[in-house]
Every structure is written in C-alpha cells, then in structure tokens.
Enzyme design. Structure first.
Site, short mmCIF file in Angstrom:
data_model
loop_
_atom_site.label_atom_id
_atom_site.label_comp_id
_atom_site.label_asym_id
_atom_site.label_seq_id
_atom_site.Cartn_x
_atom_site.Cartn_y
_atom_site.Cartn_z
N SER A 426 0.83 -1.20 0.00
CA SER A 426 0.00 0.00 0.00
C SER A 426 0.87 1.26 0.00
O SER A 426 1.61 1.48 -0.95
CB SER A 426 -0.95 -0.03 1.20
N ALA A 427 0.81 2.06 1.07
CA ALA A 427 1.67 3.24 1.14
C ALA A 427 3.13 2.84 1.07
O ALA A 427 3.96 3.54 0.48
CB ALA A 427 1.38 4.01 2.43
#
Length: 714
Positions: A426-427
């Site tokens: 994700s991030a």
C-alpha cells in the site's frame, strides 16, 4: 461462468418465486409476501437492464488489461462483483421458492436478506453506469480519464450522496472470499463499537474492553450495523482512523500474533542518529556522494527501524548495532553457544502500509517473520514518521536515508547486500518506488528489484473503475482514502514533533481504573440498545458529530442515469475535501505521473495486487507506464481478496497463496531458489484474475447447471 446463463437463471428463478408467492389470484398477500414480490420484480428489472451493460463491458474490457496473459482491471472487477451479487440473489431466491410454505421458514429474515441484496444490486447498477461514463470519457486502454477537476468533482459528489449502508449490513463482504467474511464482520463491528467509545479518557486495553459492551447490538441488527458504519465512515475525522488502525499496535494483539507466527531469533528495534552518510556513486564507485539525514518540517531527526532475522547471523549481535537499541536487557544476548550463521548475500528493506498515517513495523511482524524464515534473509523494516504530523516529503526522506544507511552498514544487519530488494504494501509500495526514484536522481546504488503489494501510485482523487469500489469496500471507503491522501499531501498538516509511543503495560493501570468507572454506564447503554436501537446511536454521538448534514435528496444529481432509474440516496453526506495541492502531481508523490527519464532507471518492479482492490487500476496503469518505457515489470492479480491482504495471511488459504506470490517475486529479485518441499506440497497455483465466477458444489451451482442444461436441450 457465462454471464448470460446467470442473468437467465435469475430471471427464471424470480418468475418461480412470483408464482409461489402470489398464489391464487383471489388470495390476499401477506405483508412479507408483498415485500418479496416487490423485490423479485425489481430484481427482474435490474437484471434486464444490466444484461446488455455487462455484455458491453465483457466485449471490451480486455483492452484495459496489462497484457493478454495478465488479465485484471477495474471494469472486470465491477462485472465480477455484479455477477457475484446475482449469484447470492439466485441462491437465496431458490431457497425461498423451495421453502416458503415450510413450517420453519423464517419469513421476516428472508425478506430482509432479499431486500438487502436488491438494494445492493440497485447501487451496483449505478456503479456500472458511472463506469460507463469513465470509459466514454477516456481513451481506449486508459483506466484514468484525462485529469479533469470538474469530472472528478461530479463523481465525488455522487459518491457522497449515494446510499452505502446496504453493503455493510447483511451483504457485508459478499464480493470477497467466503473465508474472510467473518473477519470483515468483526472489523466492522469493532470499528463501530470503538467509535462509540472514541474520545473517552482512556486508551489501549481499557478502551477495547469497554467497546465490547456496545458490540452486541451490531451483531443482532445488521441493518443498524450498516447504517452506523456508513455514518462513521462518512464523517469521522482522521484521528479516529489513526487511533483505530493503531489498535493493531496493542501489546496483547501483537503478542498473540507473535505466538501464531514464525518464531525468529532476532527481532528488535533500534534508532539511527541523524548523521551525514557517504556512499559511492553508482556510476563511478571511486567517487562518493553525501546523503544528509531527513530534515523536512522539523529539522534533522533520527530514523527508527526494526531488524527481523530467522537465524542469528554475524554482525547482528555486534556492540555497534546493539548500542543503537534502547532495549533492556540486550535484544540479542551474546551467548557463546548460540550458533551464528554467515552473513546472507541478500537483504530485504521493507516499508509498511497504513495509508501514510498509521501503524508501524510492529503491525506487520506476522508476515515479516514468515518472509525472513522462508526466504532465509534478514528483513529491515523502517518505522517512518506518519502524516498528518509528518506529510510529504518526511516519510520519503526517512525511508531513503534508512535505505542508504542499510547499504553502508549491511554487515551489522547480517548481510553483505550483494542483492537488495525493496518490499512494501500500500503506502509502503509507493515508498519502495519513490525511494528507488530518489536513488536514481541522487546517483547512489539502485536496489536490485522492487516487490510492491497493492501500491498507491497516484495520490490524487482521480476517478477510475476500480476506485468506484470504494463505494462498497469496508476496509477502504473513499472518505477514508481521501483523508489519507490529503494528510500525506499536506492538506491536513499539523505542526508537531514526533512523539514516543507509550507502552501498553504503563497505561494498563489507568485503563483499568477508567474501565471500572465506566463499566456500569457501558452495560446500561448496551442493554438499552436492544430495547431502543436508535437511542444508543443518538446518545453516543460526540458533539462534533451531532450536526446533521443536509439531506442527500437535496443534493443536485450531476450524473444522468437511464430514464426511470435512480440510485438509492444516503441520509449522510460525506465531507470529502478534494486534493487541489500541486504536491499530488509531484512524481515523488505520484510515481504514475513520473517522466519517462526517471522511470527508465528503475530496477525490475514486481506488483502483486487483488482484483477487488480499489487501487487495482493504479497498479495496472503503472505497469503500462513501465512497459512503455521498456522497463521490466510483472503484475500478479490475485482473486477475491481485499486491500491489505498481506496482514491477513493467516486467515485463509487464499491470503496464504497471495503472500506466497509476494515471496515468489522477492525470490526472483534476490535470485533465491524455490524450496523444493514447498513446491511439491503446494502444487501449481494460478494467480490470474478472470471474470469467471467460481461456484462451489452447492444448490446454486446445481440450479444454474440444471437451467443451462434445460436451455441446451430445448
């Protein structure tokens, strides 16, 4: 499965139900029968309208795949979800037709179930219409239409007014693997219970225990659960989400995770002071370059990291490394009889997910331990500073500095760093890519490869077909996604120095005392919720939530739907602040927008994502950008899993397989051989996402096959 057979089976089953429910013309219908009849007729109407739409998408959605061998994009995902909803309806409708006259038929329960899926189908029909608008406004093969603030604004406003509670009640998680539905229900109920106690003067264990007292009503009443979850996801602030997601940092939860996950010999955190580093230039190792410590927002500061290693290797118990750890006693006892293996030629540097705003390496230990054991390499995970207190570029600076420090001090980590893989989810996947881009622009050594799981490559509110899934995703609603992106871009920047997290045990005494003082009130609220559910919902709202938003019906509809059709509207309007800062177009924030010259220097990029991830299109389009520049890239699309599946690796065989796919890509980067035992026991696994629906041997499957056979015979 042939979508035409699904639509035909639903049409016939609805007709069967109407004949059973209506009975003789002279007999009056019961209230429940009237509701079921209305549902069946509405489902028929939706089915007849959706059939041509699905046919249109099916004819062209292959143009939006990365390539012929890697099928997956937001259009395929939407079609799959519609078919999945229809199959649930088909199963329930066949049960009603067969058991309506039975003595044990639960009329009210089945009517509520059918009404919930009918509402879900209504909203899915609207989503397909929105997806058609995106396709019409985009070039062939482009999943994001040309950047248009007006278009984005219309879609955001439409999202804000559309009813979403039906997807969080009885239909919760219907699109995902069945093994994950109990977990998703637990998360949703926990979030709402936590929301009612959020803001009380207690934390950690005490707050979690008090939340249990309010969860019963959400288990007993799915409709209340859906309505309350919609309200919470629409309007609570970012600090609530940070607080809820950080519950995974609780000592008890991480303790259970450690007991359930692979045991490792090395697992400790340490802090690197902010000193300037000297690294050789990649183009000419005889020359060197200075890498300064992170300085954005509050000046030079240390970087926190965690080292995980299944085996104790040379250097990991050195005085120099242990001096950087503040743990008492020493995290790696220097015992003479403990065998130390030679340094590994490989190293994994990991950046965790959490929307740039929450969690640390502690939340991700479960799969990091497995990586270290099964890959046989040390794993260095970076605990970068979080937004909104530390927006871009602080996290990028800290991750790049940690990467450079690891190259300079690999001998302390138990590695010679001959092969280095950046990995993140994700991030963290975004940071893997941008750290590599920063290495290119700085001139230092670029990692040997990247494994990015469901990365965010476009930190903007631009619409795409997969991002429409935020309307129904319980883990990544659009309101939450927008708050995270805004925070990282600095829209919600809050000037604050980093603070050390207090231990769970230190807060236990205060939590216990506050828990006892609130126990009576919590129990009273819980009991009252069964007597009057609306009373609990109203009484637990904090002052900041009390102001009622304007009715959704008053909002102007900016999307032209087919004549006679209108999606259901919500009583709660989202307050979504669209990103207008030029920061979101910075290539080190949104690598999808990076110039070709910067992308050409990237190492091989391996992306593993899910066909039901709202960020799926980010991965597909980034893969296309890399292909267009001649860069090596692979895309693996696993089916039926939500965003964040790495943290769910121990819940189901599907998440286990997805985690294995991530490790397979890291083995390619590190040039490690596949374990023979694992290859023999697991057998071939296909990770290719298709639009076909896998139906288990069930009454629904038999019914569809029987109907198809009857049509063929006719």
């Amino acid at each position: 499965m042939d979508y035409q057979a699904v639509f035909a089976a639903v049409e016939k089953t609805c007709e069967d139900n109407l004949s059973v429910l209506c009975g003789p013309p002279e007999s009056p219908l019961s209230p429940v029968a009237e509701r079921l009849v209305a549902c069946m007729r509405q489902i028929q109407e939706h089915g007849r309208a959706l059939g041509p739409v699905v046919a249109g998408f099916t004819a062209v959605f292959h143009h939006y795949d990365l390539d012929a061998q890697t099928v997956g994009n937001g259009y395929r995902s939407l079609v799959k979800i519609v078919l999945s909803c229809l199959l649930h309806i088909l199963h329930k409708a066949r049960y009603i037709a067969s058991n309506y006259q039975g003595a044990f038929f639960r009329a009210e329960h089945n009517a509520l179930e059918m009404e919930a899926y009918c509402s879900a189908l209504t909203q899915l029909r609207a989503m397909l219409h929105l997806a058609q608008r995106i396709m019409d406004d985009s070039e062939r093969g482009q999943l994001f239409p040309p950047h248009d603030d007006e278009l984005t604004g219309r879609f955001v406003q439409e999202y804000s007014s559309m009813h979403k509670a039906c997807f969080y009640g009885r239909c919760l998680g219907f699109q995902f693997s069945p093994a994950l539905r109990p977990f998703l229900q637990t998360v949703v109920i926990s979030m709402m219970s936590y929301g009612e106690t959020y803001g009380k003067q207690q934390s950690g264990l005490g707050l979690a225990a008090l939340s249990l007292l309010t969860s019963g009503k959400y288990v007993m009443d799915p409709e209340l659960r859906g309505e309350e979850f919609e309200r919470i996801t629409q309007n609570l602030d970012l600090q609530f989400w940070k607080s809820f997601w950080n519950l995974t940092e609780n000592g008890l939860i991480t303790g259970f995770n450690r007991m359930a996950s692979k045991q490792v010999q090395v697992n400790f955190t340490f802090t690197v002071p902010p000193l300037t580093l000297r690294l050789p230039l990649a183009s000419d190792p005889s020359l060197s370059i200075s890498v300064v410590p992170p300085v954005a927002h509050w000046g030079p500061g240390p970087v926190h990291m965690r080292l995980i290693s299944y085996d104790l290797r040379e250097g990991q118990d050195s005085e120099e490394l242990l001096a950087l750890s503040r743990a008492e006693p020493a995290p790696v006892p220097r015992l003479p009889w403990v065998q130390r293996l030679p340094r590994s030629p490989s190293l994994v540097v990991h950046f965790h997910g959490g929307g740039f705003v929450a969690q640390t390496s502690r939340s991700h230990e479960s799969y990091l331990r497995r990586w270290s054991k099964e890959l046989g390499v040390p794993v260095l995970s970076v605990d970068y500073s979080l937004a909104p207190e530390a927006p871009f570029p602080r996290a990028l600076e800290e991750c790049f500095y940690a990467y450079c420090w690891a190259l300079n001090n690999c001998q302390l980590l138990g590695s010679t760093a001959e092969r280095v893989c950046l990995a993140g989810d994700s991030a963290g996947g975004n940071l893997c890519i941008t750290v590599s881009m920063k290495a290119i622009s700085t001139g230092v050594r670029v990692p040997d490869g990247i494994m990015a799981a469901y990365p965010a490559t476009l930190i903007a509110m631009d619409v795409s077909p997969s991002r429409l899934l935020t309307l129904i995703d319980p883990l990544l609603p659009l309101g939450v996604l927008a708050k995270c992106l805004n925070a990282y871009a600095g829209v919600e920047y809050q000037t604050a120095a980093p603070a050390a997290c207090g231990g769970t045990l230190s807060a236990l005494g205060r939590d216990t005392a506050l828990l006892l003082s609130d126990l009576t009130q919590g129990a009273s609220n819980w009991i009252q919720s069964f007597l009057d559910p609306t009373r609990s919902t109203q009484s637990t709202r904090r002052p900041s939530q009390a102001a009622s938003p304007p009715p959704a019906a008053a909002a102007a509809c900016l999307i032209d739907y087919p004549e006679g059709f209108e999606p259901l509207r919500s009583e709660w309007l989202s307050v979504i602040q669209r990103l207008s800062s030029p920061v979101v177009r910075n290539p080190f924030v949104s690598p999808l927008l990076a110039p070709d010259a910067l992308l050409k220097g990237l190492p091989p990029v391996h992306i593993v994502t899910s066909g039901l991830d709202p960020l799926l299109d980010d991965s597909v389009m980034f893969g296309r950008r890399l292909r267009a520049t001649g860069q090596p890239v692979s895309l693996t699309v696993v089916p039926d899993l939500p965003h964040g599946f790495l943290s769910l690796s121990q819940l189901a065989k599907e998440t286990e397989a997805a985690t294995a796919a991530c490790m397979a890509r890291m083995r390619e980067v590190l040039r490690l051989e596949e374990p023979a035992a694992a290859a023999e026991s697991e057998g071939p696994v296909s990770f290719v996402f298709t639009a076909c629906i896998k139906i288990k041997a069930s009454e629904t499957n038999r019914g569809v096959k029987q109907f198809v056979g009857e049509r063929a015979a006719a």
